[in-house]
Design a protein around this motif. Structure first.
Motif, PDB file in Angstrom:
ATOM      1  N   GLY A 184     -39.219  99.675 111.755  1.00 58.03           N
ATOM      2  CA  GLY A 184     -39.492  99.070 113.112  1.00 58.03           C
ATOM      3  C   GLY A 184     -38.384  99.189 113.970  1.00 58.03           C
ATOM      4  N   GLU A 185     -37.341  99.911 113.515  1.00 59.40           N
ATOM      5  CA  GLU A 185     -36.141  99.664 114.291  1.00 59.40           C
ATOM      6  C   GLU A 185     -36.217  99.886 115.708  1.00 59.40           C
ATOM      7  OE1 GLU A 185     -31.495 101.624 114.214  1.00 59.40           O
ATOM      8  OE2 GLU A 185     -33.065 102.205 113.131  1.00 59.40           O
ATOM      9  N   LEU A 186     -37.003 101.298 115.974  1.00 61.55           N
ATOM     10  CA  LEU A 186     -36.963 101.578 117.602  1.00 61.55           C
ATOM     11  C   LEU A 186     -38.023 100.669 118.258  1.00 61.55           C
ATOM     12  CD1 LEU A 186     -36.138 103.851 119.314  1.00 61.55           C
ATOM     13  CD2 LEU A 186     -38.273 105.238 118.701  1.00 61.55           C
ATOM     14  N   VAL A 187     -39.036 100.213 117.459  1.00 61.57           N
ATOM     15  CA  VAL A 187     -40.015  99.276 118.212  1.00 61.57           C
ATOM     16  C   VAL A 187     -39.257  97.900 118.620  1.00 61.57           C
ATOM     17  CG1 VAL A 187     -41.819  97.650 117.691  1.00 61.57           C
ATOM     18  CG2 VAL A 187     -41.971 100.056 116.905  1.00 61.57           C
ATOM     19  N   VAL A 188     -38.368  97.429 117.938  1.00 60.28           N
ATOM     20  CA  VAL A 188     -37.638  96.399 118.347  1.00 60.28           C
ATOM     21  C   VAL A 188     -36.768  96.677 119.370  1.00 60.28           C
ATOM     22  CG1 VAL A 188     -35.617  94.684 117.468  1.00 60.28           C
ATOM     23  CG2 VAL A 188     -37.508  95.281 115.839  1.00 60.28           C
ATOM     24  N   LEU A 189     -35.821  97.676 119.487  1.00 59.06           N
ATOM     25  CA  LEU A 189     -35.275  97.916 120.449  1.00 59.06           C
ATOM     26  C   LEU A 189     -35.980  98.371 121.876  1.00 59.06           C
ATOM     27  CD1 LEU A 189     -32.881 100.606 118.665  1.00 59.06           C
ATOM     28  CD2 LEU A 189     -32.266  98.400 119.540  1.00 59.06           C
ATOM     29  N   THR A 190     -37.090  98.867 121.571  1.00 59.51           N
ATOM     30  CA  THR A 190     -37.958  99.270 122.816  1.00 59.51           C
ATOM     31  C   THR A 190     -38.330  97.696 123.505  1.00 59.51           C
ATOM     32  OG1 THR A 190     -38.607 101.396 121.998  1.00 59.51           O
ATOM     33  CG2 THR A 190     -39.912 100.472 123.827  1.00 59.51           C
ATOM     34  N   LEU A 191     -38.937  97.095 122.482  1.00 59.32           N
ATOM     35  CA  LEU A 191     -39.489  95.617 123.138  1.00 59.32           C
ATOM     36  C   LEU A 191     -38.428  94.762 123.746  1.00 59.32           C
ATOM     37  CD1 LEU A 191     -41.884  94.728 120.090  1.00 59.32           C
ATOM     38  CD2 LEU A 191     -42.490  95.630 122.357  1.00 59.32           C
ATOM     39  N   ALA A 192     -37.428  94.849 123.045  1.00 60.83           N
ATOM     40  CA  ALA A 192     -36.116  94.052 123.561  1.00 60.83           C
ATOM     41  C   ALA A 192     -35.405  94.525 124.919  1.00 60.83           C
ATOM     42  CB  ALA A 192     -35.054  93.933 122.360  1.00 60.83           C
ATOM     43  N   PHE A 193     -35.603  95.533 125.141  1.00 61.19           N
ATOM     44  CA  PHE A 193     -34.799  96.393 126.388  1.00 61.19           C
ATOM     45  C   PHE A 193     -35.853  96.722 127.166  1.00 61.19           C
ATOM     46  CE2 PHE A 193     -31.505  96.414 123.117  1.00 61.19           C
ATOM     47  CZ  PHE A 193     -30.374  95.971 123.939  1.00 61.19           C
ATOM     48  N   THR A 194     -37.006  96.590 127.117  1.00 62.51           N
ATOM     49  CA  THR A 194     -38.162  96.836 127.976  1.00 62.51           C
ATOM     50  C   THR A 194     -38.859  95.754 128.552  1.00 62.51           C
ATOM     51  OG1 THR A 194     -39.666  97.767 126.713  1.00 62.51           O
ATOM     52  CG2 THR A 194     -38.414  99.448 127.319  1.00 62.51           C
ATOM     53  N   GLY A 195     -39.103  94.620 127.596  1.00 60.97           N
ATOM     54  CA  GLY A 195     -39.807  93.509 127.876  1.00 60.97           C
ATOM     55  C   GLY A 195     -41.483  93.785 128.017  1.00 60.97           C
ATOM     56  N   MET A 196     -41.891  94.930 127.198  1.00 62.43           N
ATOM     57  CA  MET A 196     -43.429  95.264 127.030  1.00 62.43           C
ATOM     58  C   MET A 196     -43.868  94.189 126.125  1.00 62.43           C
ATOM     59  SD  MET A 196     -43.826  99.396 127.098  1.00 62.43           S
ATOM     60  CE  MET A 196     -42.782  99.492 125.764  1.00 62.43           C
ATOM     61  N   ARG A 197     -45.194  94.019 126.312  1.00 63.75           N
ATOM     62  CA  ARG A 197     -45.949  93.303 125.427  1.00 63.75           C
ATOM     63  C   ARG A 197     -46.383  94.109 124.372  1.00 63.75           C
ATOM     64  NH1 ARG A 197     -47.723  92.262 130.667  1.00 63.75           N
ATOM     65  NH2 ARG A 197     -47.686  90.183 131.506  1.00 63.75           N
ATOM     66  N   TRP A 198     -46.647  93.537 123.153  1.00 61.38           N
ATOM     67  CA  TRP A 198     -46.766  94.136 121.992  1.00 61.38           C
ATOM     68  C   TRP A 198     -48.102  95.383 122.014  1.00 61.38           C
ATOM     69  CZ3 TRP A 198     -44.539  94.740 117.268  1.00 61.38           C
ATOM     70  CH2 TRP A 198     -45.239  95.452 116.265  1.00 61.38           C
ATOM     71  N   GLY A 199     -49.211  94.712 122.707  1.00 61.87           N
ATOM     72  CA  GLY A 199     -50.196  95.508 122.986  1.00 61.87           C
ATOM     73  C   GLY A 199     -50.170  96.909 123.792  1.00 61.87           C
ATOM     74  N   GLU A 200     -49.123  96.701 124.651  1.00 59.54           N
ATOM     75  CA  GLU A 200     -48.784  97.662 125.744  1.00 59.54           C
ATOM     76  C   GLU A 200     -48.241  98.618 124.902  1.00 59.54           C
ATOM     77  OE1 GLU A 200     -48.362  94.752 129.639  1.00 59.54           O
ATOM     78  OE2 GLU A 200     -46.852  95.488 128.691  1.00 59.54           O
ATOM     79  N   MET A 201     -47.024  98.293 124.144  1.00 58.78           N
ATOM     80  CA  MET A 201     -46.174  99.278 123.399  1.00 58.78           C
ATOM     81  C   MET A 201     -47.088  99.963 122.401  1.00 58.78           C
ATOM     82  SD  MET A 201     -45.027  99.408 119.822  1.00 58.78           S
ATOM     83  CE  MET A 201     -45.380  97.827 119.474  1.00 58.78           C
ATOM     84  N   ALA A 202     -47.979  99.257 121.715  1.00 58.74           N
ATOM     85  CA  ALA A 202     -48.760  99.766 120.611  1.00 58.74           C
ATOM     86  C   ALA A 202     -49.718 100.806 121.121  1.00 58.74           C
ATOM     87  CB  ALA A 202     -49.430  98.856 119.706  1.00 58.74           C
ATOM     88  N   ALA A 203     -50.066 100.735 122.463  1.00 48.73           N
ATOM     89  CA  ALA A 203     -51.049 101.863 123.068  1.00 48.73           C
ATOM     90  C   ALA A 203     -50.271 103.047 123.839  1.00 48.73           C
ATOM     91  CB  ALA A 203     -51.839 100.947 124.359  1.00 48.73           C
ATOM     92  N   LEU A 204     -49.128 102.828 123.981  1.00 47.75           N
ATOM     93  CA  LEU A 204     -48.359 103.863 124.457  1.00 47.75           C
ATOM     94  C   LEU A 204     -48.630 105.323 123.880  1.00 47.75           C
ATOM     95  CD1 LEU A 204     -44.644 102.584 125.139  1.00 47.75           C
ATOM     96  CD2 LEU A 204     -46.347 103.288 127.011  1.00 47.75           C
ATOM     97  N   ARG A 205     -48.984 106.287 124.668  1.00 46.98           N
ATOM     98  CA  ARG A 205     -49.135 107.740 124.423  1.00 46.98           C
ATOM     99  C   ARG A 205     -47.834 108.502 124.640  1.00 46.98           C
ATOM    100  NH1 ARG A 205     -54.045 107.872 121.502  1.00 46.98           N
ATOM    101  NH2 ARG A 205     -55.724 106.463 122.976  1.00 46.98           N
ATOM    102  N   VAL A 206     -47.618 109.636 123.859  1.00 43.76           N
ATOM    103  CA  VAL A 206     -46.675 110.297 124.056  1.00 43.76           C
ATOM    104  C   VAL A 206     -46.398 110.943 125.535  1.00 43.76           C
ATOM    105  CG1 VAL A 206     -45.270 112.423 123.505  1.00 43.76           C
ATOM    106  CG2 VAL A 206     -46.382 111.476 121.630  1.00 43.76           C
TER     107      VAL A 206
END
Length: 367
Positions: A184-206
């Motif tokens: 989950g390393e990249l997930v932690v970094l993305t959440l902490a430096f973008t402020g996205m909600r979990w559901g928004e992060m999990a729904a992201l498409r390439v």
């Protein structure tokens, strides 16, 4: 017009009745007034209510709270599935056990307060407030449908809820958390430096990742409802573009590999949507403990993102857009304390009037 007449009960008591026509022309009456004055006052109120379009039929209030609750629940077509599920749980667990068979006309401010007092002894303040809010909306519907004259829940005293202080991690603590997060390393970094909600992060498409502009486009959100992934729009129903630091952009681009544009940007280890509950069980909570940082949830990394952005010089509008808040006022309500240094800088940069500057200079020379 309503008419008052006198009659005698079987016991010989003298009583008064009011005969009147309902707005649809039906004749009816109300009996049992002990004085003519009371009957006339009631008759006058009936006539006024008919003239104002606020007449309440005595039979209208006989519908039970349970029946109204069902109608209200079916009408909630404007809320997200996750919110609808919370309403269902609130009805089943807090509201209907007490109110299911109670006619809505018998719901009073006193009985509502007694219910709230009983709930407060057993449930958290946040749960009690959610139950009161849902019940109040049901009663608002009853007022709208002319089943009761007013909402008796308006003056209810509710328990105080103390919001926990936000947890702001430093950049060093974020990196320590990420180092211990494993998959989950990249997930932690993305959440902490973008402020996205979990559901928004999990729904992201390439395809939502633009490596040239270093932007993530948040246009969807996914929520777990009773074990099923339910897709929808973000919380404010609006998409937004979030800038990503250069070093993090490189990591995101490298992680994509040969995946298609419709593939998830942050899939679960076994494929499919990454679920918050599973992530906390498998790696997030363990990473928090191993990194020896304050206890924090994935959602609370939004606070850290706001803190890091503000300390880097972002203004309130930029933070609002990054977090997807409905307004800058909302952002200030939550993070006003983080902008205090900015306010001090503004005050220090304000010009001084010449005469004040002269006095200060004179004092300096005398010193």
């Amino acid at each position: 017009m309503a008419a008052v007449s006198v009659y005698t009960t079987r016991s010989g008591a003298r009583r008064y009745r009011v005969r009147y026509r309902t707005p649809d022309g039906r004749q009816t009456d109300k009996r049992g007034f002990t004085t003519k004055d009371a009957a006339e006052k009631w008759a006058n109120r009936i006539e006024v209510s008919k003239a104002d379009g606020k007449y309440i039929s005595p039979s209208a209030g006989r519908v039970t709270v349970g029946e109204l609750a069902g109608q209200w629940y079916e009408s909630k077509i404007d809320v997200k599935p996750s919110s609808l599920e919370r309403y269902r749980q609130t009805l089943e667990q807090q509201i209907l056990p007490t109110w299911d068979r109670v006619p809505v006309s018998e719901v009073t401010a006193r009985t509502i307060q007694e219910w709230i007092n009983d709930l407060s002894a057993r449930r958290a303040p946040s749960t009690v407030k959610k139950a009161h809010h849902a019940f109040s909306m049901i009663l608002d519907m009853a007022v709208r449908d002319l089943r009761i004259a007013a909402n008796p829940s308006a003056s209810t005293n509710l328990p105080r809820r103390r919001k926990p202080d936000p947890v702001f991690l430093t950049a060093e603590q974020v990196f320590a958390l990420a180092d211990n997060a494993g998959q989950g390393e990249l997930v932690v970094l993305t959440l902490a430096f973008t402020g996205m909600r979990w559901g928004e992060m999990a729904a992201l498409r390439v395809r939502r990742w633009d490596p040239v502009r270093r932007r993530l486009t948040v246009a969807e959100s996914v929520t777990d409802v009773n074990g099923h992934s339910v897709w929808g729009t973000p919380k404010t129903h609006q998409s937004r573009s979030i800038p990503v630091p250069g070093w993090l952009a490189e990591r995101i681009t490298a992680s994509i590999g040969g995946r298609s544009g419709d593939g998830l940007l942050f899939p679960a280890p076994g494929g499919g949507v990454m679920r918050n509950q599973n992530a906390r069980r498998d790696w997030f909570d363990k990473a928090v403990a191993q990194a020896r940082i304050p206890r924090i949830t994935p959602h609370q990394l939004r606070d850290t993102a706001a803190s890091l952005a503000i300390s880097s010089g972002a203004n309130v509008k930029a933070v609002q857009r990054m977090l997807g808040h409905a307004s800058a006022a909302m952002t200030l309500d939550i993070y006003a304390g983080l902008f205090e240094d900015d306010l001090n800088d503004v005050a220090d940069r304000m010009p001084r009037p010449p005469e004040v500057a002269g006095v200060f200079d004179l004092h300096a020379r005398r010193g």
